[in-house]
Each structure stands twice: as C-alpha cells, then as structure tokens.
Scaffold this motif. Structure first.
Motif, PDB file in Angstrom:
ATOM      1  N   ARG A 185       0.746  -1.153  -0.007  1.00  0.00           N
ATOM      2  CA  ARG A 185      -0.154   0.074  -0.156  1.00  0.00           C
ATOM      3  C   ARG A 185       0.662   1.182  -0.043  1.00  0.00           C
ATOM      4  N   ASN A 186       1.828   1.168  -0.999  1.00  0.00           N
ATOM      5  CA  ASN A 186       2.631   2.540  -0.995  1.00  0.00           C
ATOM      6  C   ASN A 186       2.168   3.418  -2.084  1.00  0.00           C
ATOM      7  N   GLY A 187       1.437   3.008  -2.906  1.00  0.00           N
ATOM      8  CA  GLY A 187       0.763   3.790  -3.970  1.00  0.00           C
ATOM      9  C   GLY A 187       1.616   4.136  -5.264  1.00  0.00           C
ATOM     10  N   VAL A 188       2.719   3.398  -5.163  1.00  0.00           N
ATOM     11  CA  VAL A 188       3.618   3.764  -6.435  1.00  0.00           C
ATOM     12  C   VAL A 188       3.217   3.220  -7.791  1.00  0.00           C
TER      13      VAL A 188
END
Lengths: 270, 270
Positions: A185-188
């Motif tokens: 869940r780092n959105g990268v």
C-alpha cells in the motif's frame, strides 16, 4: 530453490504460460456476457480517443508537428501496450499488493519458478486483450492511410520496436510493483500509471526540457514516440538498438530491486 | 430525531476510522500527490501545445475546464464499486445485514473520508496548475463567491448522484458474478457523459441534449460550468432542477432494485 530455478529454460516457462493462457480462455467461456461488455468498451474507448484528438487538432492539420493519422498511430501504440500489458502482467502486478497483505505471496516464493515471472504472469486476462484490439485498429488505420508514404521495412522495424516497448513497459511496471513486496500500500503503481499515461501523446508535446528528461533519465519516449517515428521514417534504425539496451537495463534494474525487496519481505501469514 | 443523531454519529465515526486506516500508509499519500502532479502537468502541456498551434478557439476555457474537472472530481468521486462489488461476491456483505443501521451509512463515511483526503492531497497540484495556467494566460476563472456557493451546492448534489449511481451498479453483483467488465464500462460511460473527457461545448446538438438529460453531467461538468461562470440564469435553474429530479429518481430506483436484489443474495463466500 535457486539452482532449480536456473535450470528452468525458456521452453519450460512458455509451457507454464500456455497453461495460464488456457485457464484465462476457459474463464472467458464461462463469462460470455463479460466478453461482450469488453467488446462494447473497446468501441467506446476508441470513439472517445478519436473524438478527443479531433478536439485537440481543431481545424489545424498538425499538432506539435504530427498529423492526425500520425497521432492515431501514437495513441494506437499506447492502447496496444497498455491493454496488452493489463492482459499479460499489469493486472497480476496490481494484485500483488493483496497477495502480500493476505500472506499469499509465500506461495509465489515457494513455486519452482522465478518469483518475479510468476507474480507477473500467473494469470491471463482475455478481456483486456480484446481492448488491445483498439490499438491495432488505430495502427492499421495509419498504415492504410499512409500506405504510399511509408516503407514496408519501416513498418516491420516499427513492429519490432513496439515489442521492445512492451519489454520497457513491463520492466517499468515490475520496477514499481516490486516495492509492494517490502512495503505494501505504497501507491507507487499510481505513479507508474500516470507516468505511462503521458506517453499517449507524442513526447514533443512536453517542450525541450521535459523532452530531454523523457529521452534519458525517464526514457518513456521509447514507449510510443520512438516506434511511431520509426514507422514514419523520421529516425534511423539505430534507435532500435538503443531501445533494446534501455529495455534490458530497466529489466535488470527491476529484477535487482525485486530481489532486494524479496529479502526485506516479511510474511503476513506467519 | 434520535435515529438521525445516531446516524450522524456513525457517519462521523466512519470518516474518522477511514482517516486512521489511511494514515498508516503515508507513502501512499505521497504517491497520490506525485501521481496527481504528473497527471495535471501532462494535461497542461497537452493543451498548451494545442494552444500554440492556434487551431481552435476557447483554449483558455478548455485549460480552466480540465483543471477544475480534476479538482471537482475529488469531491464527487464514488469508490463504492471498488469494494462494494467484492463485498457482495465474497459474502462479506452479510456483516452489513446484521448491523442495526444501513450499510449505505458505512459506504458514505468511507467515500466522504476518501474524498476529503484526496482533496487535501490534490491541493498542491491544483494550486500549481492554476499558477501554470495563469502565467500562460490560460486561466479564466476569477472565483466569484456567489458562483462558488452555487457550485458547492452542485458538488453536494453531484456527489449524491454519483454515490447512488455507484450503489445501483453495485447491486447487479447480486445477480451477475463477473462484474469487472461492467464496472469498467460503467466508469467509461460515466466519464464520457460527465464531461471528464470532452467538454460539452464540443458536443453536437444530439450529444448536448443527451448530456443534459442524463444524470452524469451533474456529477462533474455542471459544478465546473458554474465555477467558470459561463452559464446563464435559465441554465443554472434548469441544471439544479434536473439534478434534484435525478437524485430523487435514483434514490427510488436504488430502493426498488435493492428490495429485489437482496432476495437473490446467497452469501457465497461464507
């Protein structure tokens, strides 16, 4: 696990992937309505893009030095790469996050295959493959519209360049997705999506400074603009070699980052 | 009265819970900011390049329109389809049925929380985009307080319509088990008819009529048109009346479909 993995050759991987594709096709027999919906979507996507380009061009012949049919070519290459990517690996890499969070990534690591390969190609999505046809349609439109002005050799070399672009596209996705393993869940991937989205239009849109960046530090120009320029006959075939070099370099980098993140992985299920 | 107070409390808790859940993933927030910045920079360059060709009129309108569309979409987005369909298909929907309040309250809380977070994260990109548009003489909005007030009402109306539309589409998953295609097709249709891709000024007469009659316009384009200020009093009135009528129709439609659909629920995942 490592020695076994290295013994697996390309044919073995191809056989595994063939089974994956069969599984994907069988699923499409089960959900026929979904296939029909995707066909409708393909037509819709195509309609929206053509309409958008017609607004962008207005009553002018050229947009940043590209004619309308050439702009269709760039959008066509983008559609092909994007939807083929979703069909082959992007969706799998997107689901990697939920696999890591649920602890299912352990099963990927336990398989006698390269973990990055299996995480990328463990499923095949025929529906996105159908939408990729919108890309082929636009590319064929360009070839037919400009048939007298372009050479066959340029088209063939351009097609090879598109395949190399797919390798770059995959490598970029793999690079960004690998961070999910150690830090979910780092959105990268949303950054990757937007970055790749920029290539829907010729890179000439972005002015000289950004253009220089997109040819060097962030080589996204090699995704759609370079193959399109090769087909147009605007640049030499030397760019094909540069593309391949860049593709292999990013793939190697992505693999290294993948391994580094696997080392930092802690299983959610244990 | 007591029920309303309790519902308010539940809604406020849901929003707080959403923030607490999401604040665990600070990297994701940073990634969203970067992704938004890339998207808006791309958009500005694409239209700036188009304005340099001087082929089409209304260039300032288009740039202002697209920047505002991105901003307003952060207010009116609905994320129900992202998790609602999965909840029904996995049987997790059963949890909502045993709770002493409507599941819509929970979904509403998640949506409001999500939208607030995205608005805050989008602000730096939005301000940057306005600055960029201003220095290139492509910004035509002067933020009239009356028009902002009207557009705020339109945004609340738009969010209500968007939320109900999302929940109605979600209900189809009680009957249809493969919803991916339908979900994506819905997003495409909603994006096209809400004005996200193409401003209404470019639509042909028949397209304009459909655009105004269907509910999608009121989820995005209408509030933006109000902020820009190129809507006359008659069009404002007509827009609000049609928007409220759609809100009412969709609410009744949701109630009817839910009543029928819930009978088909099989709680498969349990």
């Amino acid at each position: 696990m490592k020695p076994k993995e290295s013994r697996r050759n390309i044919i073995y991987y191809f056989k595994v992937w063939r089974q994956v594709v069969r599984g994907g096709l069988k699923r499409s027999y089960l959900y026929k309505t979904d296939v029909l919906v995707r066909v409708l979507r393909t037509i819709l996507v195509l309609g929206i893009q053509i309409f958008f380009l017609s607004i962008l061009f207005g009553d002018k012949e050229l947009y940043v030095g590209w004619s309308k049919s050439e702009a269709y070519l760039v959008v066509g290459i983008w559609n092909l790469l994007n939807y083929l990517g979703w069909s082959l690996f992007s969706t799998n890499l997107l689901y990697l996050e939920s696999k890591v969070l649920d602890g299912k990534f352990d099963y990927i690591l336990l398989k006698p295959l390269s973990s990055s390969w299996y995480a990328s190609f463990s499923d095949f999505f025929i529906n996105n493959f159908i939408t990729a046809l919108s890309g082929l349609t636009l590319i064929f439109y360009y070839i037919i519209a400009e048939f007298g002005n372009i050479s066959l050799i340029n088209i063939l070399v351009g097609l090879v360049a598109i395949f190399i672009s797919l390798l770059i596209w995959y490598s970029i996705y793999l690079f960004f997705a690998s961070f999910t393993i150690s830090n979910p869940r780092n959105g990268v991937l949303s950054i990757a999506k937007e970055l790749l989205g920029l290539t829907k239009y010729p890179i000439d849109v972005f002015g000289d400074n950004l253009k220089a960046i997109f040819y060097t530090v962030l080589p996204i120009a090699f995704l759609t603009t370079i193959p399109a320029n090769i087909i147009r006959g605007e640049i030499g075939y030397g760019y094909l070699v540069i593309s391949l070099g860049i593709g292999l370099f990013i793939l190697l980098l992505a693999k290294l980052v993948w391994r580094w993140n696997v080392k930092k992985y802690s299983s959610a299920s244990s | 009265m007591k029920d309303r107070k309790q519902n308010k409390k539940i809604l406020s808790r849901e929003i707080q819970m959403y923030f607490k859940r999401e604040s665990q993933y600070k990297g994701q927030m940073l990634a969203w900011i970067i992704a938004d910045a890339i998207k808006i920079v791309g958009l500005c360059f694409i239209w700036l390049a188009a304005s340099n060709t001087k082929g089409i009129g209304n260039q300032e309108y288009i740039v202002s329109y697209y920047i505002l569309i991105m901003f307003v979409s952060k207010f009116t987005s609905d994320f129900t389809l992202e998790h609602g369909i999965r909840n029904i298909l996995d049987g997790r929907f059963s949890n909502f049925l045993v709770k002493p309040y409507s599941y819509l309250l929970e979904y509403l809380g998640t949506n409001i929380g999500g939208n607030i977070l995205r608005i805050v994260l989008f602000l730096p990109s939005f301000i940057g985009a306005i600055y960029f548009a201003r220095i290139n003489n492509l910004w035509i909005v002067d933020f009239n307080p009356y028009l902002i007030f009207l557009s705020l009402i339109a945004i609340i109306l738009g969010f209500g319509i968007s939320f109900l539309l999302g929940n109605i589409v979600c209900l189809f998953s009680f009957k249809i088990k493969e919803m991916d295609g339908i979900r994506i097709l819905y997003y495409n249709i909603a994006s096209l008819l809400s004005g996200e891709f193409v401003p209404s000024i470019f639509l042909p007469e028949i397209g304009k009529f459909l655009f105004e009659v269907l509910p999608f316009r009121y989820t995005l384009s209408f509030p933006v048109e109000l902020i820009i200020g190129r809507v006359n009093d008659y069009e404002k009135e007509q827009g609000f009346i049609l928007g409220f009528i759609w809100l009412l129709i969709l609410f009744v439609l949701y109630k009817i479909i839910y009543k029928k659909a819930i009978k088909k629920y099989e709680a498969e995942g349990i």
